[in-house]
Design a protein around this motif. Structure first.
Motif, short mmCIF file in Angstrom:
data_model
loop_
_atom_site.label_atom_id
_atom_site.label_comp_id
_atom_site.label_asym_id
_atom_site.label_seq_id
_atom_site.Cartn_x
_atom_site.Cartn_y
_atom_site.Cartn_z
N SER A 18 12.49 -3.89 -3.46
CA SER A 18 13.11 -4.59 -4.58
C SER A 18 13.25 -6.08 -4.30
CB SER A 18 14.50 -4.01 -4.87
OG SER A 18 15.12 -4.73 -5.92
N VAL A 37 19.02 -2.73 -9.93
CA VAL A 37 17.69 -3.22 -10.30
C VAL A 37 17.56 -3.24 -11.82
CG1 VAL A 37 16.64 -2.42 -8.14
CG2 VAL A 37 16.58 -0.95 -10.16
N GLU A 41 12.08 -2.09 -13.24
CA GLU A 41 11.80 -1.63 -11.88
C GLU A 41 12.00 -0.11 -11.83
OE1 GLU A 41 12.91 -3.09 -7.36
OE2 GLU A 41 13.66 -4.23 -9.06
N ARG A 92 19.64 1.69 -11.64
CA ARG A 92 18.63 1.09 -12.52
C ARG A 92 19.28 0.84 -13.87
NH1 ARG A 92 13.42 4.08 -14.97
NH2 ARG A 92 12.49 2.31 -16.03
#
Length: 185
Positions: A18, A37, A41, A92
């Motif tokens: 990342s 993230v 991603e 996420r």
């Protein structure tokens, strides 16, 4: 010659693919880490390297990320059998896209012509029209929309609102249609 088996089950380093950094900063003694993230991603590679080269590390690899929290465990097993688990929770983010990519009213023409960043439109409809048949597409299929005020039009101005809510559940956008229902004659 007798050698004592190593009991060192720590990591010397923990890296990810990342562009974002996890928190807190890595130390061998800390076993809990968090990383946030972006929605785009959807995969991450995680690699832990043991302090003692004879220790066995499992859990290294590439992981698919779902929206929300994803827990990745990296286990280090020393020769002696001692084991330490390092946990990385990767969050996420959900999309915040609230754009329509298309908006059509079958009964009239939007003025101005539809453009996703234009939020206010005017339409003229005949007296026989008491609601609109709307066709629309969302840029993000995970977003949702609600149509408000699209019934029982009166003669004169009527307001129809298309409220789009992003996948994140908090970001919203309203497209407002000012519908002028004209009297016959």
């Amino acid at each position: 010659v007798f050698r004592e088996m190593s009991s060192d089950s720590t990591l010397a380093s923990l890296t990810t693919s990342s562009k974002n950094s996890y928190t807190p900063a890595f130390t061998p003694a800390n076993t809990q880490y968090n990383l946030e993230v972006e929605r785009e991603e959807d995969r991450i590679t995680v690699v832990g390297v043991s302090t003692d080269p004879t220790a066995k590390v499992t859990g290294n690899g590439t992981y698919a990320l779902k929206v929300g929290n994803n827990t990745i465990d990296i286990k280090v097993k020393a020769q002696s059998g001692a084991e330490t688990v390092y946990t990385l929770v990767v969050k996420r983010k959900a999309s915040n896209n609230v754009n329509l990519s298309m908006l059509i009213a079958k009964e009239s023409v939007l003025d101005p012509v539809f453009e996703k960043n234009t939020l206010n439109y005017e339409l003229r409809v005949l007296e026989s029209v008491t609601s609109l048949t709307l066709l629309m597409n969302l840029e993000d299929p995970n977003a949702t929309y609600e149509v408000i005020g699209n019934e029982n039009f009166v003669i004169g101005h009527n307001t129809v609102i298309i409220k789009v809510t992003a996948e994140d559940g908090t970001t919203t956008r309203e497209y407002v249609l000012d519908v002028l229902r004209q009297a016959a004659g």
